[in-house]
Design a protein around this motif. Sequence first.
Motif, PDB file in Angstrom:
ATOM      1  N   LEU A  16     -39.795  30.778   2.956  1.00  0.00           N
ATOM      2  CA  LEU A  16     -39.291  29.846   3.420  1.00  0.00           C
ATOM      3  C   LEU A  16     -38.719  29.695   4.899  1.00  0.00           C
ATOM      4  O   LEU A  16     -38.530  28.548   5.396  1.00  0.00           O
ATOM      5  CB  LEU A  16     -37.816  30.143   2.597  1.00  0.00           C
ATOM      6  CG  LEU A  16     -36.690  29.251   2.954  1.00  0.00           C
ATOM      7  CD1 LEU A  16     -36.870  27.940   2.394  1.00  0.00           C
ATOM      8  CD2 LEU A  16     -35.485  30.179   1.632  1.00  0.00           C
ATOM      9  N   VAL A  17     -38.574  30.598   5.565  1.00  0.00           N
ATOM     10  CA  VAL A  17     -38.344  30.605   7.125  1.00  0.00           C
ATOM     11  C   VAL A  17     -39.310  29.958   7.778  1.00  0.00           C
ATOM     12  O   VAL A  17     -39.190  29.214   8.554  1.00  0.00           O
ATOM     13  CB  VAL A  17     -37.940  31.952   7.545  1.00  0.00           C
ATOM     14  CG1 VAL A  17     -37.860  32.002   9.210  1.00  0.00           C
ATOM     15  CG2 VAL A  17     -36.680  32.635   7.098  1.00  0.00           C
ATOM     16  N   ALA A  18     -40.341  30.160   7.619  1.00  0.00           N
ATOM     17  CA  ALA A  18     -41.601  29.452   8.232  1.00  0.00           C
ATOM     18  C   ALA A  18     -41.622  27.892   7.523  1.00  0.00           C
ATOM     19  O   ALA A  18     -42.000  27.082   8.781  1.00  0.00           O
ATOM     20  CB  ALA A  18     -42.997  30.104   7.611  1.00  0.00           C
ATOM     21  N   ALA A  19     -41.408  27.516   6.582  1.00  0.00           N
ATOM     22  CA  ALA A  19     -41.516  26.300   6.184  1.00  0.00           C
ATOM     23  C   ALA A  19     -40.155  25.440   6.997  1.00  0.00           C
ATOM     24  O   ALA A  19     -40.481  24.610   7.352  1.00  0.00           O
ATOM     25  CB  ALA A  19     -41.228  26.076   4.673  1.00  0.00           C
ATOM     26  N   LEU A  20     -39.138  26.145   6.985  1.00  0.00           N
ATOM     27  CA  LEU A  20     -38.029  25.470   7.734  1.00  0.00           C
ATOM     28  C   LEU A  20     -38.076  25.410   9.357  1.00  0.00           C
ATOM     29  O   LEU A  20     -37.936  24.284   9.918  1.00  0.00           O
ATOM     30  CB  LEU A  20     -36.740  26.534   7.457  1.00  0.00           C
ATOM     31  CG  LEU A  20     -36.210  26.210   6.106  1.00  0.00           C
ATOM     32  CD1 LEU A  20     -35.149  27.277   5.736  1.00  0.00           C
ATOM     33  CD2 LEU A  20     -35.760  24.800   5.533  1.00  0.00           C
ATOM     34  N   LEU A  78     -39.836  43.699  -2.043  1.00  0.00           N
ATOM     35  CA  LEU A  78     -41.374  43.117  -1.244  1.00  0.00           C
ATOM     36  C   LEU A  78     -41.543  41.659  -1.836  1.00  0.00           C
ATOM     37  O   LEU A  78     -41.737  41.043  -0.444  1.00  0.00           O
ATOM     38  CB  LEU A  78     -42.440  44.229  -1.404  1.00  0.00           C
ATOM     39  CG  LEU A  78     -43.769  43.567  -0.491  1.00  0.00           C
ATOM     40  CD1 LEU A  78     -43.390  43.672   1.164  1.00  0.00           C
ATOM     41  CD2 LEU A  78     -44.819  44.601  -0.838  1.00  0.00           C
ATOM     42  N   LEU A  79     -41.825  41.411  -2.862  1.00  0.00           N
ATOM     43  CA  LEU A  79     -41.687  40.036  -3.286  1.00  0.00           C
ATOM     44  C   LEU A  79     -40.980  38.985  -2.747  1.00  0.00           C
ATOM     45  O   LEU A  79     -40.948  38.058  -2.121  1.00  0.00           O
ATOM     46  CB  LEU A  79     -41.979  39.926  -4.931  1.00  0.00           C
ATOM     47  CG  LEU A  79     -42.108  38.385  -5.160  1.00  0.00           C
ATOM     48  CD1 LEU A  79     -43.670  37.817  -4.769  1.00  0.00           C
ATOM     49  CD2 LEU A  79     -42.398  38.493  -6.917  1.00  0.00           C
ATOM     50  N   ALA A  80     -39.391  39.280  -2.796  1.00  0.00           N
ATOM     51  CA  ALA A  80     -38.438  38.491  -2.660  1.00  0.00           C
ATOM     52  C   ALA A  80     -38.388  38.390  -1.082  1.00  0.00           C
ATOM     53  O   ALA A  80     -38.146  37.264  -0.582  1.00  0.00           O
ATOM     54  CB  ALA A  80     -37.251  39.058  -2.836  1.00  0.00           C
ATOM     55  N   ARG A  81     -38.647  39.352  -0.293  1.00  0.00           N
ATOM     56  CA  ARG A  81     -38.907  39.431   1.054  1.00  0.00           C
ATOM     57  C   ARG A  81     -39.934  38.508   1.579  1.00  0.00           C
ATOM     58  O   ARG A  81     -39.632  37.744   2.697  1.00  0.00           O
ATOM     59  CB  ARG A  81     -38.944  40.947   1.858  1.00  0.00           C
ATOM     60  CG  ARG A  81     -38.602  41.043   3.157  1.00  0.00           C
ATOM     61  CD  ARG A  81     -38.723  42.161   3.582  1.00  0.00           C
ATOM     62  NE  ARG A  81     -38.359  42.372   4.891  1.00  0.00           N
ATOM     63  CZ  ARG A  81     -37.230  43.119   5.641  1.00  0.00           C
ATOM     64  NH1 ARG A  81     -36.685  43.928   4.738  1.00  0.00           N
ATOM     65  NH2 ARG A  81     -36.994  43.121   6.757  1.00  0.00           N
ATOM     66  N   THR A  82     -41.046  38.419   0.970  1.00  0.00           N
ATOM     67  CA  THR A  82     -42.019  37.706   1.388  1.00  0.00           C
ATOM     68  C   THR A  82     -41.695  35.882   1.114  1.00  0.00           C
ATOM     69  O   THR A  82     -42.060  35.410   1.762  1.00  0.00           O
ATOM     70  CB  THR A  82     -43.456  37.881   0.372  1.00  0.00           C
ATOM     71  OG1 THR A  82     -43.928  39.405   0.818  1.00  0.00           O
ATOM     72  CG2 THR A  82     -44.739  37.134   0.784  1.00  0.00           C
TER      73      THR A  82
END
Length: 180
Positions: free
Chosen positions: A169-173, A160-164
């Motif tokens: 990261l996707v949102a920032a990119l 869960l933490l890694a998925r968050t």
Amino acid sequence: AAGLGLPAGSATASYTAVLLVSVAAADVTSGSPSASPIFLSSMTAADALVASAAQYYGTSGTPPNIFAARGSNAASPFVSVPKPETTWAVLVVDYNDTTRVVSLAVNQPDTFATATKTAAHLPGAGGYFEIGAHVNATASLRASKVGDLYLFEGSPLSNLLARTQISDLVAALKAEYSIV
């Protein structure tokens, strides 16, 4: 160039890649599978192609105009997602060698297309990931592009933490590349 090799040993059995890609117009309209750019590949230490981790198929795809991920090798089955109408796209490719599930999402990290492979990912000692694929110059990055690339050892999608963190990261990119 046809490809840019990462350090020897960078290819791991399980992996997750988050990469920004831009498909050239010539690759979109291509009717030839040999012109389908490989964005990320897994190679052996002897420079043999193990897996097309992230690739694009234009009009030659089945279905056409798709991003594809093969996970552990270059054989079917593979997972595919339609290419959005954006210039740049964020690909999230995950391969879990324990479950042999390859997962692919485009421009979001929540809903993945998946396929189960029968073969393990075997890059061997000294195997490496490569941006592009130098062994297949016609399917290289001569026209299409890779922007930022983040490569993670293992398959963090079940954590869960890694998925968050992948989601952040996707949102920032997407913000950096103006992807809606």
